[in-house]
Scaffold this motif. Structure first.
Motif, PDB file in Angstrom:
ATOM      1  N   LEU A 313       0.827  -1.207   0.000  1.00  0.00           N
ATOM      2  CA  LEU A 313       0.000   0.000   0.000  1.00  0.00           C
ATOM      3  C   LEU A 313       0.862   1.257   0.000  1.00  0.00           C
ATOM      4  CD1 LEU A 313      -2.829  -0.981   2.539  1.00  0.00           C
ATOM      5  CD2 LEU A 313      -2.970  -0.890   0.051  1.00  0.00           C
ATOM      6  N   VAL A 314       1.926   1.252   0.792  1.00  0.00           N
ATOM      7  CA  VAL A 314       2.818   2.409   0.842  1.00  0.00           C
ATOM      8  C   VAL A 314       3.518   2.599  -0.508  1.00  0.00           C
ATOM      9  CG1 VAL A 314       4.909   3.360   1.889  1.00  0.00           C
ATOM     10  CG2 VAL A 314       3.173   2.291   3.332  1.00  0.00           C
ATOM     11  N   ASN A 315       3.966   1.506  -1.104  1.00  0.00           N
ATOM     12  CA  ASN A 315       4.628   1.593  -2.406  1.00  0.00           C
ATOM     13  C   ASN A 315       3.670   2.106  -3.482  1.00  0.00           C
ATOM     14  OD1 ASN A 315       7.011   0.641  -1.335  1.00  0.00           O
ATOM     15  ND2 ASN A 315       6.657  -1.481  -1.916  1.00  0.00           N
ATOM     16  N   ASP A 316       2.418   1.651  -3.440  1.00  0.00           N
ATOM     17  CA  ASP A 316       1.413   2.130  -4.401  1.00  0.00           C
ATOM     18  C   ASP A 316       1.191   3.637  -4.232  1.00  0.00           C
ATOM     19  OD1 ASP A 316       1.124  -0.428  -5.358  1.00  0.00           O
ATOM     20  OD2 ASP A 316      -0.751  -0.830  -4.295  1.00  0.00           O
ATOM     21  N   MET A 317       1.134   4.069  -2.977  1.00  0.00           N
ATOM     22  CA  MET A 317       0.939   5.494  -2.705  1.00  0.00           C
ATOM     23  C   MET A 317       2.128   6.305  -3.208  1.00  0.00           C
ATOM     24  SD  MET A 317       0.383   7.350   0.978  1.00  0.00           S
ATOM     25  CE  MET A 317       0.096   9.111   1.084  1.00  0.00           C
ATOM     26  N   ALA A 318       3.324   5.775  -2.988  1.00  0.00           N
ATOM     27  CA  ALA A 318       4.536   6.467  -3.452  1.00  0.00           C
ATOM     28  C   ALA A 318       4.520   6.624  -4.968  1.00  0.00           C
ATOM     29  CB  ALA A 318       5.773   5.698  -3.009  1.00  0.00           C
ATOM     30  N   GLN A 319       4.096   5.586  -5.679  1.00  0.00           N
ATOM     31  CA  GLN A 319       4.040   5.654  -7.144  1.00  0.00           C
ATOM     32  C   GLN A 319       3.033   6.693  -7.609  1.00  0.00           C
ATOM     33  OE1 GLN A 319       3.328   1.718  -8.639  1.00  0.00           O
ATOM     34  NE2 GLN A 319       5.307   0.923  -7.972  1.00  0.00           N
ATOM     35  N   ARG A 320       1.874   6.762  -6.925  1.00  0.00           N
ATOM     36  CA  ARG A 320       0.860   7.751  -7.319  1.00  0.00           C
ATOM     37  C   ARG A 320       1.367   9.181  -7.099  1.00  0.00           C
ATOM     38  NH1 ARG A 320      -2.528   4.193  -4.547  1.00  0.00           N
ATOM     39  NH2 ARG A 320      -2.691   5.623  -2.772  1.00  0.00           N
ATOM     40  N   ILE A 321       2.037   9.400  -5.978  1.00  0.00           N
ATOM     41  CA  ILE A 321       2.548  10.745  -5.673  1.00  0.00           C
ATOM     42  C   ILE A 321       3.640  11.134  -6.658  1.00  0.00           C
ATOM     43  CG2 ILE A 321       3.875  12.060  -3.957  1.00  0.00           C
ATOM     44  CD1 ILE A 321       2.227  10.575  -1.823  1.00  0.00           C
ATOM     45  N   GLN A 322       4.541  10.193  -6.947  1.00  0.00           N
ATOM     46  CA  GLN A 322       5.627  10.485  -7.881  1.00  0.00           C
ATOM     47  C   GLN A 322       5.098  10.683  -9.302  1.00  0.00           C
ATOM     48  OE1 GLN A 322       9.241   8.265  -5.454  1.00  0.00           O
ATOM     49  NE2 GLN A 322       8.292   7.200  -7.148  1.00  0.00           N
ATOM     50  N   ALA A 323       3.971  10.032  -9.632  1.00  0.00           N
ATOM     51  CA  ALA A 323       3.361  10.227 -10.947  1.00  0.00           C
ATOM     52  C   ALA A 323       2.835  11.655 -11.104  1.00  0.00           C
ATOM     53  CB  ALA A 323       2.227   9.227 -11.160  1.00  0.00           C
ATOM     54  N   GLN A 324       2.609  12.337  -9.977  1.00  0.00           N
ATOM     55  CA  GLN A 324       2.163  13.734 -10.009  1.00  0.00           C
ATOM     56  C   GLN A 324       3.336  14.708 -10.050  1.00  0.00           C
ATOM     57  OE1 GLN A 324      -0.424  14.280  -6.608  1.00  0.00           O
ATOM     58  NE2 GLN A 324      -1.597  12.434  -7.077  1.00  0.00           N
ATOM     59  N   GLY A 325       4.553  14.140 -10.134  1.00  0.00           N
ATOM     60  CA  GLY A 325       5.732  14.982 -10.234  1.00  0.00           C
ATOM     61  C   GLY A 325       6.326  15.394  -8.905  1.00  0.00           C
ATOM     62  N   ILE A 326       5.898  14.733  -7.813  1.00  0.00           N
ATOM     63  CA  ILE A 326       6.421  15.069  -6.485  1.00  0.00           C
ATOM     64  C   ILE A 326       7.282  13.909  -5.992  1.00  0.00           C
ATOM     65  CG2 ILE A 326       5.842  15.696  -4.107  1.00  0.00           C
ATOM     66  CD1 ILE A 326       3.075  16.574  -5.159  1.00  0.00           C
ATOM     67  N   PRO A 327       8.589  14.114  -5.789  1.00  0.00           N
ATOM     68  CA  PRO A 327       9.422  13.036  -5.232  1.00  0.00           C
ATOM     69  C   PRO A 327       8.869  12.594  -3.880  1.00  0.00           C
ATOM     70  CG  PRO A 327      10.782  14.839  -6.039  1.00  0.00           C
ATOM     71  CD  PRO A 327       9.368  15.331  -6.063  1.00  0.00           C
ATOM     72  N   PHE A 328       8.812  11.275  -3.661  1.00  0.00           N
ATOM     73  CA  PHE A 328       8.184  10.768  -2.440  1.00  0.00           C
ATOM     74  C   PHE A 328       8.941  11.237  -1.190  1.00  0.00           C
ATOM     75  CE2 PHE A 328       6.857   7.157   0.448  1.00  0.00           C
ATOM     76  CZ  PHE A 328       5.545   7.586   0.544  1.00  0.00           C
ATOM     77  N   GLN A 330      10.344  14.064  -0.809  1.00  0.00           N
ATOM     78  CA  GLN A 330       9.896  15.437  -0.574  1.00  0.00           C
ATOM     79  C   GLN A 330       8.513  15.443   0.081  1.00  0.00           C
ATOM     80  OE1 GLN A 330      10.089  18.009  -4.034  1.00  0.00           O
ATOM     81  NE2 GLN A 330       8.480  19.334  -3.234  1.00  0.00           N
ATOM     82  N   TYR A 331       7.630  14.543  -0.379  1.00  0.00           N
ATOM     83  CA  TYR A 331       6.291  14.437   0.211  1.00  0.00           C
ATOM     84  C   TYR A 331       6.391  14.080   1.693  1.00  0.00           C
ATOM     85  CZ  TYR A 331       1.768  12.419   1.391  1.00  0.00           C
ATOM     86  OH  TYR A 331       0.582  12.107   2.025  1.00  0.00           O
ATOM     87  N   LEU A 332       7.269  13.125   2.017  1.00  0.00           N
ATOM     88  CA  LEU A 332       7.440  12.718   3.416  1.00  0.00           C
ATOM     89  C   LEU A 332       7.926  13.892   4.259  1.00  0.00           C
ATOM     90  CD1 LEU A 332       9.095   9.188   2.998  1.00  0.00           C
ATOM     91  CD2 LEU A 332       6.744   9.689   3.666  1.00  0.00           C
ATOM     92  N   ALA A 333       8.876  14.662   3.718  1.00  0.00           N
ATOM     93  CA  ALA A 333       9.402  15.812   4.452  1.00  0.00           C
ATOM     94  C   ALA A 333       8.319  16.869   4.661  1.00  0.00           C
ATOM     95  CB  ALA A 333      10.591  16.409   3.702  1.00  0.00           C
ATOM     96  N   MET A 334       7.499  17.095   3.632  1.00  0.00           N
ATOM     97  CA  MET A 334       6.434  18.102   3.717  1.00  0.00           C
ATOM     98  C   MET A 334       5.388  17.733   4.760  1.00  0.00           C
ATOM     99  SD  MET A 334       5.963  18.735  -0.380  1.00  0.00           S
ATOM    100  CE  MET A 334       4.267  19.275  -0.193  1.00  0.00           C
ATOM    101  N   THR A 335       5.122  16.441   4.906  1.00  0.00           N
ATOM    102  CA  THR A 335       4.075  15.979   5.823  1.00  0.00           C
ATOM    103  C   THR A 335       4.625  15.573   7.184  1.00  0.00           C
ATOM    104  OG1 THR A 335       4.262  13.747   4.878  1.00  0.00           O
ATOM    105  CG2 THR A 335       2.575  15.213   3.952  1.00  0.00           C
ATOM    106  N   GLY A 336       5.948  15.687   7.358  1.00  0.00           N
ATOM    107  CA  GLY A 336       6.539  15.307   8.634  1.00  0.00           C
ATOM    108  C   GLY A 336       6.466  13.820   8.907  1.00  0.00           C
ATOM    109  N   MET A 337       6.453  13.019   7.853  1.00  0.00           N
ATOM    110  CA  MET A 337       6.324  11.564   7.982  1.00  0.00           C
ATOM    111  C   MET A 337       7.654  10.899   7.652  1.00  0.00           C
ATOM    112  SD  MET A 337       2.986  11.002   8.549  1.00  0.00           S
ATOM    113  CE  MET A 337       2.354   9.514   7.789  1.00  0.00           C
ATOM    114  N   ASN A 338       7.720   9.599   7.940  1.00  0.00           N
ATOM    115  CA  ASN A 338       8.815   8.773   7.442  1.00  0.00           C
ATOM    116  C   ASN A 338       8.240   7.418   7.066  1.00  0.00           C
ATOM    117  OD1 ASN A 338       8.796   6.997   9.787  1.00  0.00           O
ATOM    118  ND2 ASN A 338       9.866   8.626  10.895  1.00  0.00           N
ATOM    119  N   MET A 339       9.054   6.554   6.463  1.00  0.00           N
ATOM    120  CA  MET A 339       8.548   5.287   5.947  1.00  0.00           C
ATOM    121  C   MET A 339       7.994   4.400   7.055  1.00  0.00           C
ATOM    122  SD  MET A 339       8.577   5.207   2.695  1.00  0.00           S
ATOM    123  CE  MET A 339       8.461   3.463   2.280  1.00  0.00           C
TER     124      MET A 339
END
Length: 479
Positions: A313-328, A330-339
């Motif tokens: 599920l996490v990998n699928d989410m990462a692919q969807r976010i990266q398909a929008q042009g956002i490195p995963f 960077q997304y984690l840093a923006m949301t204060g998350m980690n793997m």
């Protein structure tokens, strides 16, 4: 490859001891050597031309073993799984037993699909929401159209809540301007709450050309530099604007829709809203039925199976976010998350998917359902049309096993739902969400008390629950 031993263990795991023969392992070592020799410098030889024996003499005979193991074990493991007809549901835990010139021996602890004992899955009942549409509902559907047709115009009067004021402002703390406290030509809707408390309220009643000083105290939870601080904002009001909504009539309907009258437009909005709510009501009904099927089954779900699905599920989410042009990253840093946090948060959804998958697979087996080649071809054709690719591309990108599994799950779901009825469920049961880890914790908590053979709590079927309720009622009557 040779499977030396197969040992079934607890919690849906099987330990395999797998041997890779001398010749196979030697071929893997040679392959690794040829890949890596270009990166190894040996005195007296041009880079990439040092013989393997020379390199092994310098760095040890096992210099290529680790990479050779990584090269050969996945295929050896896959062959062993196929040979032993094991339905693996997670990555294996691998341990090297022995490695050397005579070959490789390793253990693989495999998590396999757990045994499922189905409860009731046919003729189940669940409540279905009745769909009604009120005039207020239609009014709410109209609001976005009204909002888009609303104009904002300049007015010569005092500002009131709901108006937009265009302002220049600058903030001062103890008479000194502070960073980020200045703007020009800023549009602010009064009453929107977009500025600090007290700012918008003090501009109600202001007119274009007014200059005001606003005394503001920042909230305690504001940015640390200004939290709780008293400041003064010097504000100049340049314009006051108000919203002018359109008259909601036949002309409005013509402007914002394909209809000539407001009545026809409202009817269309009502029909579409009713369709959406009916679709949602059907989804909720079907979900309630499927929840009962999952609650009625008995199964001890391996933790590794849930962890594996959470990773997917996490990998699928990462692919969807990266398909929008956002490195995963960077997304984690923006949301204060980690793997690790992402995986942990995905476990709840992963567990529900695993439960559903196990339930549907068990129903498919109980009903002896199958997918014909014709059905498989038809699904590939549908998928090709959906994704606008050729059927050959669809078959290349989507494995036949995965497509068959999806079709089989749909068939199983139809068996369940086609027999389902609207009504009040006979009994509400607790969900069988127990994983192997949870079962083990409960076992340990039980101390020396006698434990049942199965760690997963037995779930009552609807019929059994009815019988028990009837029995209780009869006992009360006798008293």
């Amino acid at each position: 490859m040779n499977v030396k031993s197969v040992e079934k263990q607890e919690k849906s795991t099987v330990e395999l001891v797998i041997e890779v023969g001398k010749e196979e392992f030697e071929a893997a070592v040679e392959k690794v050597y040829k890949k890596q020799r270009g990166n190894i410098s040996v005195p007296g030889f041009r880079k990439g031309h040092a013989p393997r024996k020379i390199i092994e003499g310098m760095y040890g005979s096992g210099v290529f073993y680790e990479d050779a193991i990584n090269e050969i074990y996945p295929e050896a493991y896959a062959q062993a799984i196929e040979q032993e007809k094991l339905d693996a549901v997670a990555w294996p835990k691998v341990e090297i037993v022995d490695v050397g010139k005579e070959g490789l021996t390793f253990k693989a602890v495999v998590t396999v699909r757990p045994e499922v004992k189905l409860g009731d899955y046919k003729d189940l009942t669940a409540e279905k929401n009745e769909v009604t549409i009120s005039d207020e509902d239609i009014d709410n559907e109209l609001k976005p159209f009204i909002s888009r047709a609303t104009r904002v115009v300049t007015v010569e009067r005092e500002a009131k809540n709901g108006d937009t004021v265009v302002i220049d402002f600058e903030g001062f703390q103890d008479g000194v301007p502070f960073e980020g406290g200045k703007a020009e030509g800023h549009s602010l809707e009064l009453g929107s709450g977009s500025f600090v408390p007290g700012f918008e309220e003090q501009l109600v009643g202001a007119k274009a050309g007014d200059e005001k000083e606003l005394d503001i105290t920042f909230p305690e939870d504001y940015h640390e530099d200004l939290a709780g601080k008293a400041v003064v904002f010097k504000v100049k009001v340049n314009e006051v604007k108000e919203k002018q909504e359109p008259a909601v009539d036949d002309e409005f309907a013509k402007d914002v829709s394909e209809f000539d009258t407001l009545a026809d437009f409202r009817k269309d909005l009502a029909d579409k809203l009713r369709e959406r709510r009916q679709t949602q009501a059907q989804r909720d009904f079907e979900e309630a039925i499927m929840t009962q099927v999952m609650d009625n089954m008995e199964v001890e779900i391996p933790d590794a199976m849930v962890d594996f699905r959470a990773e997917q599920l996490v990998n699928d989410m990462a692919q969807r976010i990266q398909a929008q042009g956002i490195p995963f990253e960077q997304y984690l840093a923006m949301t204060g998350m980690n793997m690790d946090i992402m995986r942990e948060q995905a476990k709840t959804a992963a567990l529900e998917r695993v439960r559903r998958e196990l339930a549907l697979s068990a129903v498919a087996a109980a009903e002896a359902l199958e997918i014909t080649d014709e059905e498989l071809d038809a699904e590939y054709k549908r998928l090709a049309e959906q994704y606008k690719v050729s059927e050959e591309e669809a078959k290349t990108n989507l494995s036949a096993d995965d497509v068959r599994k999806e079709l089989l799950d749909r068939k199983a779901e139809r068996v369940i739902l086609d027999s389902a009825k609207q009504g009040k469920p006979a009994a509400k049961k607790k969900a069988a969400k127990k994983t192997a880890k949870k079962a083990e914790e409960e076992e340990q908590a039980g101390g020396d008390e006698e434990k049942p053979k199965k760690t997963t709590a037995r779930k009552k079927t609807a019929k059994k629950a009815e019988e028990e309720e009837a029995s209780v009622d009869e006992g009360k009557a006798e008293e």
